[in-house]
Design an enzyme around this catalytic site. Structure first.
Site, PDB file in Angstrom:
ATOM      1  N   THR A   1      -1.933 -24.248  -0.912  1.00  9.44           N
ATOM      2  CA  THR A   1      -1.702 -24.244  -0.630  1.00  9.44           C
ATOM      3  C   THR A   1      -1.534 -25.398   0.348  1.00  9.44           C
ATOM      4  OG1 THR A   1      -2.203 -23.509   2.513  1.00  9.44           O
ATOM      5  CG2 THR A   1      -4.447 -24.119   0.798  1.00  9.44           C
ATOM      6  N   GLY A   2      -0.391 -25.270   1.407  1.00 10.18           N
ATOM      7  CA  GLY A   2      -0.499 -26.759   1.658  1.00 10.18           C
ATOM      8  C   GLY A   2       1.221 -27.255   2.087  1.00 10.18           C
TER       9      GLY A   2
ATOM     10  N   GLY B   1       8.623 -21.770  -0.850  1.00 11.99           N
ATOM     11  CA  GLY B   1       8.084 -22.891  -1.193  1.00 11.99           C
ATOM     12  C   GLY B   1       7.117 -22.734  -3.375  1.00 11.99           C
ATOM     13  N   ASP B   2       6.141 -23.498  -2.992  1.00 14.03           N
ATOM     14  CA  ASP B   2       5.193 -23.638  -4.696  1.00 14.03           C
ATOM     15  C   ASP B   2       4.604 -22.275  -4.034  1.00 14.03           C
ATOM     16  OD1 ASP B   2       3.348 -24.760  -2.004  1.00 14.03           O
ATOM     17  OD2 ASP B   2       2.440 -24.829  -3.357  1.00 14.03           O
TER      18      ASP B   2
ATOM     19  N   GLY C   1       4.729 -27.067   0.706  1.00 16.54           N
ATOM     20  CA  GLY C   1       4.539 -26.588  -0.481  1.00 16.54           C
ATOM     21  C   GLY C   1       5.997 -27.468  -1.648  1.00 16.54           C
TER      22      GLY C   1
ATOM     23  N   THR D   1      -0.804 -20.179   4.114  1.00 21.52           N
ATOM     24  CA  THR D   1      -1.379 -19.042   2.277  1.00 21.52           C
ATOM     25  C   THR D   1      -2.803 -18.055   2.112  1.00 21.52           C
ATOM     26  OG1 THR D   1       0.609 -20.703   1.986  1.00 21.52           O
ATOM     27  CG2 THR D   1      -0.451 -19.653   0.059  1.00 21.52           C
TER      28      THR D   1
END
Length: 315
Positions: free
Chosen positions: A231-232, A210-211, A234, A180
């Site tokens: 980022t990660g 996702g987030d 989500g 991301t």
């Protein structure tokens, strides 16, 4: 120019990221390392140019993210990962800390720069969040640059999907790298903004979102506190409302953006989540926090600070 006039020059800060995860020296070739640092530098220059000319934080984060969306080294725009069905579905969000106006899109498939589509949703529609066919239709109506979906695909992302299917490795990114991209900034007027863009997770199914485009989870900006891009993994960021949680701690508990980010990332880790955030505030902080081996990241300020980093031991 008098010394007092020089001291009155607008102050600005820009922080960007290109993803976090299992990013270690032995996993990147020398050429990949070099390409990624160059791309981060170009994005930093694009955003810094806007801020240095007295532009808004909103224009700066959009400019920086567009550079990363166009670079195939990152999981956003061109270079986005594939869904299980072999499509590229793009998510993005942008938020103005001055007014807390926000725009987001999920599962867009034809807009060259999804971050610009998110901004159009914020400025040209009565809504905050559009998805799939509706987002694509709105993009065309707004006259944003369109591309054939093949523009986003790269051989490396196709290989990652094939590897995931062959190994049956589960639900998450086969390389445990969340590519991301995002940017946060504070401009010369003290206003903050945040933007995030992603292709999601390799092999995502059932229209998963996702987030990144979820306001308050992967993206948030509030002049009273800070601006965040995450980022990660989500699902964990959504459950914790990571971006809003960090800003709330700054605003209500008086923590610094760095203290708040570290605390929320620690809580994320206890739930089993991995990833990172970048953060800045009206005071000009330029920070990041991550609980992974590495994070593609960079920052620049009007005071001449400039740093580009990839690995965890780079500070």
């Amino acid at each position: 120019m008098s010394s007092s006039a020089a001291q009155a020059a607008p102050k600005w800060t820009l922080v960007i990221h290109g993803g976090a995860g299992v990013i270690e020296r032995e996993r990147l070739t020398h050429e990949q390392d070099k390409e990624i640092r160059k791309a981060l530098d170009q994005a930093l220059e694009a955003g810094s140019r806007v801020l240095g000319q007295g532009g808004s934080s909103l224009d700066a984060v959009e400019a920086a993210v567009k550079v990363l969306e166009d670079d195939p080294n990152f999981n956003a725009g061109r270079g986005a990962v594939f869904t299980y069905e072999g499509r590229n579905e793009l998510d993005a969000a942008i938020m103005d800390g001055r007014t807390r106006a926000a725009g987001a899109v999920a599962r867009a498939t034809r807009t060259r720069n999804p971050v610009s589509l998110a901004r159009a949703v914020m400025e040209k529609s009565p809504h905050v969040f559009l998805s799939a066919e509706g987002a694509d239709q709105f993009s065309i109506e707004q006259g944003l640059p369109q591309v054939d979906p093949s523009w986003f695909s790269t051989p490396e992302r196709k290989r990652q999907l094939d590897e995931m299917k062959a190994k049956k490795v589960g639900w998450y990114d086969v390389d445990l790298k969340y590519g991301t991209v995002g940017a946060v900034a504070v401009d010369g007027n003290g206003h903050v903004a945040a933007a995030t863009s992603t292709g999601g997770l390799t092999g995502k199914r059932w229209g998963r979102i996702g987030d990144s485009p979820v306001i308050g989870a992967g993206t948030y900006a509030d002049d009273r506190a800070c601006a965040i891009s995450a980022t990660g993994a989500g699902e964990y960021f959504i459950r914790l409302g990571v971006a809003h949680e960090i800003c709330a701690r700054v605003r209500l508990k008086g923590e610094t953006p760095k203290q708040a980010a570290d605390a929320v990332l620690a809580e994320l880790g206890t739930l089993g989540g991995t990833g990172g955030v970048i953060v800045t505030g009206p005071g000009g902080n330029a920070d990041w926090s991550f609980n992974t081996p590495g994070m593609y990241r960079a920052k620049a300020t009007s005071d001449g600070v400039k740093k580009i980093a990839i690995y965890g031991d780079e500070g």
